[in-house]
Scaffold this active site. Sequence first.
Site, PDB file in Angstrom:
ATOM      1  N   SER A 124       0.861  -1.182   0.000  1.00 16.28           N
ATOM      2  CA  SER A 124       0.000   0.000   0.000  1.00 16.28           C
ATOM      3  C   SER A 124       0.900   1.235   0.000  1.00 16.28           C
ATOM      4  O   SER A 124       2.088   1.142   0.354  1.00 16.28           O
ATOM      5  CB  SER A 124      -0.844  -0.018   1.279  1.00 16.28           C
ATOM      6  OG  SER A 124      -1.463   1.228   1.510  1.00 16.28           O
ATOM      7  N   TYR A 132      -1.984  -1.415  10.458  1.00 16.20           N
ATOM      8  CA  TYR A 132      -1.967  -1.524   8.988  1.00 16.20           C
ATOM      9  C   TYR A 132      -0.648  -1.001   8.427  1.00 16.20           C
ATOM     10  O   TYR A 132      -0.020  -1.634   7.579  1.00 16.20           O
ATOM     11  CB  TYR A 132      -3.159  -0.732   8.432  1.00 16.20           C
ATOM     12  CG  TYR A 132      -3.395  -0.883   6.946  1.00 16.20           C
ATOM     13  CD1 TYR A 132      -4.106  -1.978   6.452  1.00 16.20           C
ATOM     14  CD2 TYR A 132      -2.933   0.061   6.039  1.00 16.20           C
ATOM     15  CE1 TYR A 132      -4.337  -2.115   5.088  1.00 16.20           C
ATOM     16  CE2 TYR A 132      -3.157  -0.072   4.683  1.00 16.20           C
ATOM     17  CZ  TYR A 132      -3.873  -1.161   4.203  1.00 16.20           C
ATOM     18  OH  TYR A 132      -4.099  -1.285   2.853  1.00 16.20           O
TER      19      TYR A 132
HETATM   20  P1  NAD Z   1     -11.606  -6.104  -0.047  1.00 14.86           P
HETATM   21  O1  NAD Z   1     -12.095  -6.060   1.365  1.00 14.86           O
HETATM   22  O2  NAD Z   1     -12.486  -5.670  -1.158  1.00 14.86           O
HETATM   23  O3  NAD Z   1     -11.106  -7.579  -0.395  1.00 14.86           O
HETATM   24  C1  NAD Z   1     -10.331  -8.315   0.514  1.00 14.86           C
HETATM   25  C2  NAD Z   1     -10.378  -9.761   0.125  1.00 14.86           C
HETATM   26  O4  NAD Z   1      -9.638 -10.478   1.119  1.00 14.86           O
HETATM   27  C3  NAD Z   1     -11.791 -10.349   0.116  1.00 14.86           C
HETATM   28  O5  NAD Z   1     -11.880 -11.310  -0.935  1.00 14.86           O
HETATM   29  C4  NAD Z   1     -11.875 -11.024   1.471  1.00 14.86           C
HETATM   30  O6  NAD Z   1     -12.803 -12.093   1.469  1.00 14.86           O
HETATM   31  C5  NAD Z   1     -10.456 -11.516   1.634  1.00 14.86           C
HETATM   32  N1  NAD Z   1     -10.056 -11.767   3.000  1.00 14.86           N
HETATM   33  C6  NAD Z   1     -10.230 -10.988   4.090  1.00 14.86           C
HETATM   34  N2  NAD Z   1      -9.782 -11.634   5.179  1.00 14.86           N
HETATM   35  C7  NAD Z   1      -9.311 -12.837   4.766  1.00 14.86           C
HETATM   36  C8  NAD Z   1      -8.739 -13.960   5.422  1.00 14.86           C
HETATM   37  N3  NAD Z   1      -8.588 -14.003   6.743  1.00 14.86           N
HETATM   38  N4  NAD Z   1      -8.390 -15.020   4.652  1.00 14.86           N
HETATM   39  C9  NAD Z   1      -8.577 -15.026   3.318  1.00 14.86           C
HETATM   40  N5  NAD Z   1      -9.129 -14.000   2.649  1.00 14.86           N
HETATM   41  C10 NAD Z   1      -9.482 -12.930   3.373  1.00 14.86           C
HETATM   42  O7  NAD Z   1     -10.225  -5.298  -0.031  1.00 14.86           O
HETATM   43  P2  NAD Z   1      -9.418  -4.538  -1.193  1.00 14.86           P
HETATM   44  O8  NAD Z   1      -9.677  -3.091  -1.037  1.00 14.86           O
HETATM   45  O9  NAD Z   1      -9.634  -5.184  -2.500  1.00 14.86           O
HETATM   46  O10 NAD Z   1      -7.931  -4.787  -0.685  1.00 14.86           O
HETATM   47  C11 NAD Z   1      -7.103  -5.847  -1.168  1.00 14.86           C
HETATM   48  C12 NAD Z   1      -5.660  -5.590  -0.755  1.00 14.86           C
HETATM   49  O11 NAD Z   1      -5.230  -4.337  -1.297  1.00 14.86           O
HETATM   50  C13 NAD Z   1      -5.457  -5.485   0.759  1.00 14.86           C
HETATM   51  O12 NAD Z   1      -4.222  -6.084   1.103  1.00 14.86           O
HETATM   52  C14 NAD Z   1      -5.424  -3.989   1.002  1.00 14.86           C
HETATM   53  O13 NAD Z   1      -4.707  -3.661   2.161  1.00 14.86           O
HETATM   54  C15 NAD Z   1      -4.735  -3.521  -0.263  1.00 14.86           C
HETATM   55  N6  NAD Z   1      -4.961  -2.097  -0.591  1.00 14.86           N
HETATM   56  C16 NAD Z   1      -6.222  -1.642  -0.872  1.00 14.86           C
HETATM   57  C17 NAD Z   1      -6.403  -0.299  -1.220  1.00 14.86           C
HETATM   58  C18 NAD Z   1      -7.768   0.267  -1.600  1.00 14.86           C
HETATM   59  O14 NAD Z   1      -7.872   1.491  -1.810  1.00 14.86           O
HETATM   60  N7  NAD Z   1      -8.805  -0.521  -1.735  1.00 14.86           N
HETATM   61  C19 NAD Z   1      -5.300   0.551  -1.246  1.00 14.86           C
HETATM   62  C20 NAD Z   1      -4.031   0.045  -0.941  1.00 14.86           C
HETATM   63  C21 NAD Z   1      -3.878  -1.293  -0.624  1.00 14.86           C
END
Ligand code: NAD
Length: 260
Positions: free
Chosen positions: A142, A155
């Site tokens: 991130s 985080y």
């Molecule tokens: P999201 O909540 O839409 O998706 C997360 C996914 O992880 C889901 O499929 C969920 O079921 C799964 N998950 C959660 N806990 C779990 C566990 N214990 N075991 C297995 N699967 C699990 O999130 P997102 O926004 O798509 O984020 C995905 C990644 O990208 C994360 O690592 C997040 O930190 C990172 N990220 C997101 C953003 C953003 O703006 N959305 C920005 C920077 C980084």
Amino acid sequence: MLQGKNAIITGSTSGIGLGIARQLAKTGINVAINSYTDSQEDHKLAEDITQEFGVKAAFFSADMSKADACVSLVEQATESLGPISILVNNAGIQFVAPVEEFPPQKWDAILAINLSSVFHTTRAAVPGMKAFGWGRIINISSAHGLTASPFKSAYVAAKHGVVGFTKSVALELAEKNITCNAVCPGYVMTPLVESQIPEQMKAHNMDRETVIREVMLARQPTKDFATTEQIGDIVAFLCSDAAAQITGTPLSVDGGWTAL
Ligand code: NAD
């Protein structure tokens, strides 16, 4: 070159993970998708990918907060698809609170899912990649892996940890034809982010455009979200031969956030 290779994408039933799975499938890569849940919809996502892109796709339920489940995800996906040469560590959760009020169990969960799972799956997948003679490990960190915000101590700690882990593993595997990189997104438009917009509009008494620009994307100079397709295409690029000499790199996809 990528056609027929096999990938695991952790946490891939929604948002960025699903975007990555779909863009990898589009380039002909077979995909193992994952969540801690185990619903008909989860399995249907894999069926839809097979139908749309003509690759093998399968869903594996495994809780990335548990070391054994991380290992068994790699074992089951290998059994089902064949050698896993692409590992995308994407599963992640968030919790926001001042450090003195931060619940220890939330700290433990964030460290387990966002950081330790990256170690457990990598540890389990590397021997197969070495035997295969080629590999790509891509860890979704991130902008918070390179910079900080208040109230996100767990985080930020976990995502910085992912960047450090990425560099160390890249050096270990540098002569093995296996690269290890981190992708560091700023704000990405996912269903979760989209669902927060109405609440934010209400809380700030602003219209959609103003709340996005001035509240949600206050730190993102382009004032635009990345899309899940863009993150997926960047992961596909890191898998390509063009990226063979990119390793140990945190790749920012943050609209200029970390340039500030
Ligand atoms: P999201 O909540 O839409 O998706 C997360 C996914 O992880 C889901 O499929 C969920 O079921 C799964 N998950 C959660 N806990 C779990 C566990 N214990 N075991 C297995 N699967 C699990 O999130 P997102 O926004 O798509 O984020 C995905 C990644 O990208 C994360 O690592 C997040 O930190 C990172 N990220 C997101 C953003 C953003 O703006 N959305 C920005 C920077 C980084």
